[in-house]
Scaffold this motif. Structure first.
Motif, PDB file in Angstrom:
ATOM      1  N   SER A   1      97.994  14.710  40.366  1.00  0.00           N
ATOM      2  CA  SER A   1      96.789  13.902  40.230  1.00  0.00           C
ATOM      3  C   SER A   1      97.145  12.425  40.147  1.00  0.00           C
ATOM      4  O   SER A   1      96.403  11.563  40.620  1.00  0.00           O
ATOM      5  N   SER A   2      98.282  12.098  39.567  1.00  0.00           N
ATOM      6  CA  SER A   2      98.754  10.714  39.497  1.00  0.00           C
ATOM      7  C   SER A   2      99.035  10.177  40.898  1.00  0.00           C
ATOM      8  O   SER A   2      98.676   9.043  41.221  1.00  0.00           O
ATOM      9  N   ASP A   3      99.693  10.998  41.731  1.00  0.00           N
ATOM     10  CA  ASP A   3      99.959  10.592  43.121  1.00  0.00           C
ATOM     11  C   ASP A   3      98.659  10.409  43.894  1.00  0.00           C
ATOM     12  O   ASP A   3      98.523   9.464  44.680  1.00  0.00           O
TER      13      ASP A   3
ATOM     14  N   ASP B   1      97.059   7.191  42.817  1.00  0.00           N
ATOM     15  CA  ASP B   1      97.795   6.072  43.421  1.00  0.00           C
ATOM     16  C   ASP B   1      97.423   5.905  44.893  1.00  0.00           C
ATOM     17  O   ASP B   1      97.248   4.773  45.369  1.00  0.00           O
TER      18      ASP B   1
END
Length: 76
Positions: free
Chosen positions: A3-5, A8
């Motif tokens: 989810s962070s990727d 981003d």
């Protein structure tokens, strides 16, 4: 991490879109300025054309009237 990727990637895409939007706004402003400039130039040219036509018409009015063509005997 996935989810962070994704966040981003979305943030990067949003940044890119914002930059593109600003670029398009600047381009649009320049094009609007060019349209205004060309419209002004066109109006000036139309005014000059109108004045030139008026002068030509005035000159045509001053021309002597056409006379009848000479008879064939007069040209011999």
């Amino acid at each position: 991490m996935a989810s962070s990727d994704l966040i981003d990637q979305i943030a990067e895409r949003v940044e890119h879109l914002l930059l593109r939007h600003e670029e398009l706004q600047r381009t649009n402003a320049l094009l609007a300025q060019q349209v205004q400039s060309l419209s002004h130039e066109r109006d000036q040219l139309k005014s000059r054309l109108s004045a030139a036509r008026a002068r030509v018409d005035a000159l045509i009015e001053r021309l002597p009237t056409a006379t009848a063509p000479a008879s064939p005997e007069a040209t011999e």
